[in-house]
Scaffold this motif. Structure first.
Motif, PDB file in Angstrom:
ATOM      1  N   LEU A 135       0.826  -1.201   0.000  1.00 55.10           N
ATOM      2  CA  LEU A 135       0.000   0.000   0.000  1.00 55.10           C
ATOM      3  C   LEU A 135       0.862   1.253   0.000  1.00 55.10           C
ATOM      4  N   LEU A 136       1.874   1.249   0.841  1.00 55.46           N
ATOM      5  CA  LEU A 136       2.740   2.430   0.902  1.00 55.46           C
ATOM      6  C   LEU A 136       3.482   2.629  -0.414  1.00 55.46           C
ATOM      7  N   GLU A 137       3.956   1.521  -1.011  1.00 56.14           N
ATOM      8  CA  GLU A 137       4.652   1.649  -2.284  1.00 56.14           C
ATOM      9  C   GLU A 137       3.713   2.145  -3.374  1.00 56.14           C
ATOM     10  N   ARG A 138       2.502   1.661  -3.327  1.00 59.16           N
ATOM     11  CA  ARG A 138       1.548   2.105  -4.332  1.00 59.16           C
ATOM     12  C   ARG A 138       1.242   3.589  -4.167  1.00 59.16           C
ATOM     13  N   ILE A 139       1.103   4.023  -2.953  1.00 58.87           N
ATOM     14  CA  ILE A 139       0.836   5.449  -2.706  1.00 58.87           C
ATOM     15  C   ILE A 139       1.999   6.299  -3.223  1.00 58.87           C
ATOM     16  N   GLN A 140       3.201   5.825  -2.971  1.00 56.03           N
ATOM     17  CA  GLN A 140       4.358   6.597  -3.451  1.00 56.03           C
ATOM     18  C   GLN A 140       4.440   6.562  -4.965  1.00 56.03           C
ATOM     19  N   GLN A 141       4.308   5.358  -5.537  1.00 50.08           N
ATOM     20  CA  GLN A 141       4.443   5.254  -6.989  1.00 50.08           C
ATOM     21  C   GLN A 141       3.320   5.972  -7.725  1.00 50.08           C
ATOM     22  N   ALA A 142       2.243   6.212  -7.030  1.00 52.62           N
ATOM     23  CA  ALA A 142       1.141   6.972  -7.648  1.00 52.62           C
ATOM     24  C   ALA A 142       1.428   8.456  -7.631  1.00 52.62           C
ATOM     25  N   GLY A 143       2.485   8.850  -6.971  1.00 46.34           N
ATOM     26  CA  GLY A 143       2.878  10.255  -6.977  1.00 46.34           C
ATOM     27  C   GLY A 143       1.990  11.133  -6.129  1.00 46.34           C
ATOM     28  N   ILE A 144       1.459  10.595  -5.045  1.00 49.95           N
ATOM     29  CA  ILE A 144       0.509  11.354  -4.239  1.00 49.95           C
ATOM     30  C   ILE A 144       1.263  12.191  -3.217  1.00 49.95           C
ATOM     31  N   ALA A 145       0.995  13.463  -3.238  1.00 42.79           N
ATOM     32  CA  ALA A 145       1.521  14.389  -2.242  1.00 42.79           C
ATOM     33  C   ALA A 145       0.350  15.190  -1.677  1.00 42.79           C
ATOM     34  N   GLY A 146       0.579  15.809  -0.540  1.00 39.58           N
ATOM     35  CA  GLY A 146      -0.507  16.528   0.139  1.00 39.58           C
ATOM     36  C   GLY A 146      -1.203  17.507  -0.778  1.00 39.58           C
ATOM     37  N   MET A 147      -2.476  17.285  -0.983  1.00 38.00           N
ATOM     38  CA  MET A 147      -3.227  18.088  -1.942  1.00 38.00           C
ATOM     39  C   MET A 147      -3.907  19.279  -1.283  1.00 38.00           C
ATOM     40  N   GLY A 148      -3.669  19.447   0.006  1.00 38.06           N
ATOM     41  CA  GLY A 148      -4.235  20.603   0.688  1.00 38.06           C
ATOM     42  C   GLY A 148      -3.427  21.859   0.440  1.00 38.06           C
ATOM     43  N   GLY A 149      -2.261  21.730  -0.118  1.00 37.91           N
ATOM     44  CA  GLY A 149      -1.458  22.900  -0.423  1.00 37.91           C
ATOM     45  C   GLY A 149      -0.006  22.750   0.010  1.00 37.91           C
ATOM     46  N   ALA A 150       0.273  21.886   0.998  1.00 40.01           N
ATOM     47  CA  ALA A 150       1.648  21.752   1.481  1.00 40.01           C
ATOM     48  C   ALA A 150       2.479  20.901   0.537  1.00 40.01           C
ATOM     49  N   GLY A 151       1.869  19.817  -0.004  1.00 40.78           N
ATOM     50  CA  GLY A 151       2.604  18.979  -0.940  1.00 40.78           C
ATOM     51  C   GLY A 151       3.584  18.030  -0.296  1.00 40.78           C
ATOM     52  N   PHE A 152       3.350  17.670   0.960  1.00 43.67           N
ATOM     53  CA  PHE A 152       4.253  16.721   1.618  1.00 43.67           C
ATOM     54  C   PHE A 152       3.938  15.313   1.129  1.00 43.67           C
ATOM     55  N   PRO A 153       4.993  14.476   0.862  1.00 40.02           N
ATOM     56  CA  PRO A 153       4.748  13.116   0.356  1.00 40.02           C
ATOM     57  C   PRO A 153       3.833  12.338   1.288  1.00 40.02           C
ATOM     58  N   THR A 154       2.756  11.793   0.744  1.00 38.72           N
ATOM     59  CA  THR A 154       1.736  11.134   1.545  1.00 38.72           C
ATOM     60  C   THR A 154       2.220   9.796   2.105  1.00 38.72           C
ATOM     61  N   HIS A 155       3.038   9.070   1.355  1.00 38.01           N
ATOM     62  CA  HIS A 155       3.481   7.751   1.833  1.00 38.01           C
ATOM     63  C   HIS A 155       4.330   7.890   3.103  1.00 38.01           C
ATOM     64  N   ILE A 156       5.032   8.997   3.259  1.00 36.95           N
ATOM     65  CA  ILE A 156       5.825   9.213   4.480  1.00 36.95           C
ATOM     66  C   ILE A 156       4.885   9.535   5.636  1.00 36.95           C
ATOM     67  N   LYS A 157       3.928  10.353   5.359  1.00 37.18           N
ATOM     68  CA  LYS A 157       2.981  10.750   6.397  1.00 37.18           C
ATOM     69  C   LYS A 157       2.107   9.578   6.833  1.00 37.18           C
ATOM     70  N   SER A 158       1.968   8.598   5.953  1.00 42.41           N
ATOM     71  CA  SER A 158       1.097   7.456   6.249  1.00 42.41           C
ATOM     72  C   SER A 158       1.867   6.247   6.754  1.00 42.41           C
ATOM     73  N   ALA A 159       3.133   6.399   6.983  1.00 43.89           N
ATOM     74  CA  ALA A 159       3.961   5.247   7.327  1.00 43.89           C
ATOM     75  C   ALA A 159       4.049   4.995   8.821  1.00 43.89           C
ATOM     76  N   ALA A 160       3.420   5.867   9.638  1.00 45.07           N
ATOM     77  CA  ALA A 160       3.474   5.650  11.090  1.00 45.07           C
ATOM     78  C   ALA A 160       2.720   4.367  11.433  1.00 45.07           C
TER      79      ALA A 160
END
Ligand code: SF4
Ligand code: SF4
Length: 805
Positions: A135-160
């Motif tokens: 799941l985390l790899e898929r999120i990263q490979q999908a190129g998802i970053a915070g869409m609220g405006g900050a643009g922080f990589p989502t897979h890092i934020k979701s890895a806790a």
């Protein structure tokens, strides 16, 4: 008292400091469906659209790409790839104006859509069986970053993996004009909830809090309906207040918790994701659709058809505006983002990016331009509205002064750049602009400090390495020096041992050589002695048989006492020989090298002299030709004497009949002119010497030994001459021998004179004179002896009858 969770579950809300209530102006788009637009002519896909680093480019110009195909590869954790929004051809990879207030060019992949919308092969994941890392790899490979405006990589934020109490879905969207999340929730609430499910599978939170402002009733209804089957999913409606959508402000609204300065929400057990991000996660995991599009609010009174558009990433802003009926006015401003936190675009060629949620094209009347900046009047209005409880006027002061330490001290980093302070400032000071510049300078200074620290660390590490290498080198050199000294000491010992052994061997060799030499010398002497004795015996025998006349003469002259006479004669002869040898040695030492020349001259001037004859013999022996010449001269003298004296024939016959006797008298060397027979004898002697000289050195050595052992022997005369030829001293010895022989003959003559009456008639003075000369000069003695013999022989001839033959 209820726990925090019970309070949250009971629907309790909290408030944050400050905030403003600007006009929402969401009615222009909130009630409209999400629009679709045709493919643009060009798509400009920036390689980096998030906080982090860009990936590695995977395509080349001219390459055809499919929809959803990755254009870059994420080479590290802080990178997320970008994808082709549609199928088409890569025209170029070049710099293009970026979505930034400066619009500085950034690398972009320029794609010409082919209109086919041809997808790459997709691989949806089964959420029930998918692993966490998948799941985390898929999120990263999908190129998802915070869409609220900050643009922080989502897979890092979701890895806790643990420690997450609350997952907050931010759907507040407090900025005026923006309704993208609202319409997304209205139309895709179910997909959003699936995305929240995926996040819950990764984070495993105790509760999910979905925050929505109260001015979005349709979105609230949709989300409540979508989450009705999930007890832990709590939709919380918050009052419309700007900036309620701020991360820290929403956390405080929903949980009453405050994120400490410089800390992250995860540090207090909270993870926040944007509602649009949850939607993107659901599409990526469940449909394998990367982040290639987003919903953007295109609004403003310059647009005839403001709306939310599901637009492709990379679509130029101008194209979007044109799609919405953009009718720009003079000095038209186009703002990317909301009117509070957005920035004015310097170019409409800027492409849409993943964090772009709004394009605002207001009229001058709708959103007037800020007036000229005035001085701060220290009214304090900015501080009252600051949601971060900062002191905006102090930050302004230190920002202008570029006092970065003070800025850090006043927690500039906690400023969320909400713009509330600027919004209320009566002096119309662009406070957020000053804060952004100050933050950029601080970041640059921090980078420089980090570089300096890294350089210092490298320098210290280098010094430590050099010092360590130096110590190692010194230790190695010391070890090598000690080893060399040890080797040199061993070599010195070996040399000393070898030298001692060599000395020992040399000493043994010398002892052996000395022993051998001594033994050889003794043996040689013994051999010489034996040979001398044998030769003496043979010589004695030869004298006994070959010299009867001499013996008879001696016996006759002895008159019945031969033994006594012989003993006396032998004794006198030995004494005379010894004296002669002594005189010859003395004389020889005085004459040195010039004696040879003088002797040669004397030989020519006084051929009859006995001493001269010996010296000339010596010279003749040195040179065989000289000896032959001397022999010829002697023969000539003999012949001359024969011719002068008629009695020479008789004398010659007697000389032939008595060679031994003549040979014995030859050394007496009577002058040839006086006695022809003596001359013949001298000639015979010369011939013998010439022959002897031809016998080379071997005969000379033998002659030396014989000369030493038998100096008085008559038969040794020729050998003595040979020795004299080799050694001048030997020649002198031979001369001495000759003189001794002459003395012997004189003694014999004297003995004969005693028996002869005529001898008594000789004047006594003559005899006395002769003896005196003999004593004074050996040569005179020899001459006197010869004269005496001649007289004696003459007297004998006168008394003896002539031979009838
Ligand atoms: S609101 Fe403006 S004028 Fe008032 S204190 Fe703040 S910066 Fe100064
Ligand atoms: S921009 Fe910063 S200083 Fe100003 S109100 Fe917002 S958080 Fe406070």
């Amino acid at each position: 008292m209820q726990s925090l969770f019970q309070q949250i579950k009971a629907g309790q809300l909290w408030d944050f400091h400050g905030g403003i209530h600007p006009p929402a102006r969401k009615q222009q788009t909130q009630q409209k469906p999400i629009g679709r637009m045709s493919l643009p002519d060009r798509l400009y896909v920036p390689l980096r659209q998030h906080i982090g680093v860009a990936g590695t480019v995977l395509v080349q110009p001219g390459e055809r790409v499919l929809k959803g195909q990755a254009l870059t590869h994420a080479s590290n954790a802080m990178a997320v790839p970008v994808h082709a929004p549609t199928s088409g051809t890569v025209l170029a990879i070049e710099a293009h104006p970026s979505a930034h207030p400066s619009a500085l060019p950034e690398p972009c992949v320029v794609i010409a859509p082919d209109g086919l919308e041809q997808w790459r092969e997709r691989f949806p994941l089964d959420l029930a069986t998918a692993q966490r890392h998948e799941l985390l790899e898929r999120i990263q490979q999908a190129g998802i970053a915070g869409m609220g405006g900050a643009g922080f990589p989502t897979h890092i934020k979701s890895a806790a993996s643990s420690g997450v109490d609350y997952l907050i879905i931010n759907a507040v969207e407090c900025e005026p004009y923006i309704t993208a999340d609202a319409v997304l929730m209205q139309e895709y609430a179910t997909t959003i909830v699936k995305g929240i499910d995926i996040l819950c599978q990764l984070l495993n939170p105790a509760a999910v809090l979905i925050g929505i402002e109260d001015d979005k009733p349709d979105a609230i209804t949709a989300m409540q309906a979508a989450t009705s089957q999930r007890d832990s999913y709590l939709v919380r409606v918050v009052p419309a207040k700007y900036p309620s959508g701020g991360e820290k402000q929403l956390i405080q609204l929903l949980t009453s918790k405050e994120v400490p300065a410089g800390r992250r929400p995860l540090d207090i057990g909270i993870v926040m994701q944007n509602v649009g991000t949850a939607f993107a996660i659901a599409q990526a995991v469940l449909d394998d659709i990367p982040l290639i599009s987003r919903i953007v609010t295109v609004v403003g009174q310059t647009l005839s058809q403001p709306q939310n558009i599901h637009a492709l990433i990379g679509t130029p802003v101008g194209t979007l505006l044109d799609h919405c009926g953009f009718a720009p006015e003079i000095n038209q401003r186009v703002i990317m983002g909301g009117p509070m936190m957005g920035f004015t675009l310097p170019s409409l060629q800027v492409p849409l990016v993943k964090t772009s949620n709004c394009l605002l094209a207001p009229t001058q009347a709708e959103l007037p331009v800020a007036g000229p900046e005035l001085d701060c009047i220290r009214c304090g209005a900015c501080a009252e509205v600051c949601p971060a409880t900062l002191l905006p006027q102090q930050l302004l002061w230190y920002s202008k002064a570029k006092d970065q330490d003070k800025l850090k001290e006043y927690n500039l980093a906690d400023c969320i750049e909400c713009g509330a302070c600027a919004y209320v400032c009566p002096s119309e000071i662009p406070l957020v602009h000053y804060y952004r510049v100050a933050k950029a300078e601080i970041r640059e200074q921090s980078r420089e400090e980090l570089k300096a620290e890294q350089a210092k660390a490298r320098f210290e590490a280098r010094n430590e390495r050099l010092e360590r290498e130096k110590q190692q080198r010194n230790a190695r050199n010391q070890a090598l020096a000690a080893q060399r000294q040890q080797q040199m000491a061993e070599q010195q010992k070996q040399r000393e041992v070898a030298a001692a052994q060599a000395r020992i061997q040399a000493s043994h060799g010398e002892d052996q050589a000395e022993t051998l030499s001594r033994e050889q010398i003794i043996a040689a002497r013994e051999q010489k002695k034996a040979e001398a004795r044998a030769y003496q015996q043979a010589k004695s025998a030869a004298e006994a048989t070959n010299m009867p006349a001499f013996v008879n003469e001696t016996a006759t002259s002895s008159a019945g006492e031969p033994a006594t006479v012989n003993e006396t004669a032998s004794s006198n002869r030995s004494d005379a020989v010894a004296a002669a040898i002594a005189r010859a040695k003395a004389k020889k030492a005085q004459q040195q090298d010039g004696a040879a020349t003088e002797t040669a001259d004397q030989a020519e001037l006084k051929p009859a002299s006995l001493a001269t004859e010996a010296e000339s013999d010596s010279a003749a022996v040195v040179d065989p030709r000289a000896a032959a010449v001397a022999a010829a001269i002697a023969r000539a003298k003999a012949k001359k004497a024969q011719q002068q004296d008629g009695a020479a024939a008789e004398t010659d016959s007697q000389a032939e009949l008595q060679p031994a006797s003549l040979a014995t008298e030859a050394e007496s060397d009577s002058p040839a002119v006086v006695d022809p027979r003596a001359a013949a004898v001298a000639a015979a002697i010369a011939r013998a010497k010439a022959k002897k000289a031809q016998q080379q050195d071997g005969a000379a050595a033998e002659t030396d030994s014989q000369a030493e052992l038998k100096p008085a022997s008559l038969a040794t005369e020729a050998e003595a001459d040979s020795a004299a030829a080799v050694d001048p001293r030997a020649a002198a010895v031979a001369a001495a021998i000759a003189r001794a022989k002459a003395k012997k003959a004189q003694q014999q003559d004297e003995a004969a004179a005693e028996t002869d009456s005529q001898a008594e008639l000789q004047p006594a003075s003559l005899a006395v004179e002769s003896n005196a000369e003999i004593a004074a000069d050996p040569k005179a003695a020899a001459i006197a002896a010869a004269i005496a013999r001649a007289k004696a022989k003459k007297a004998q001839q006168a008394t003896e009858p002539k031979d009838p033959a």
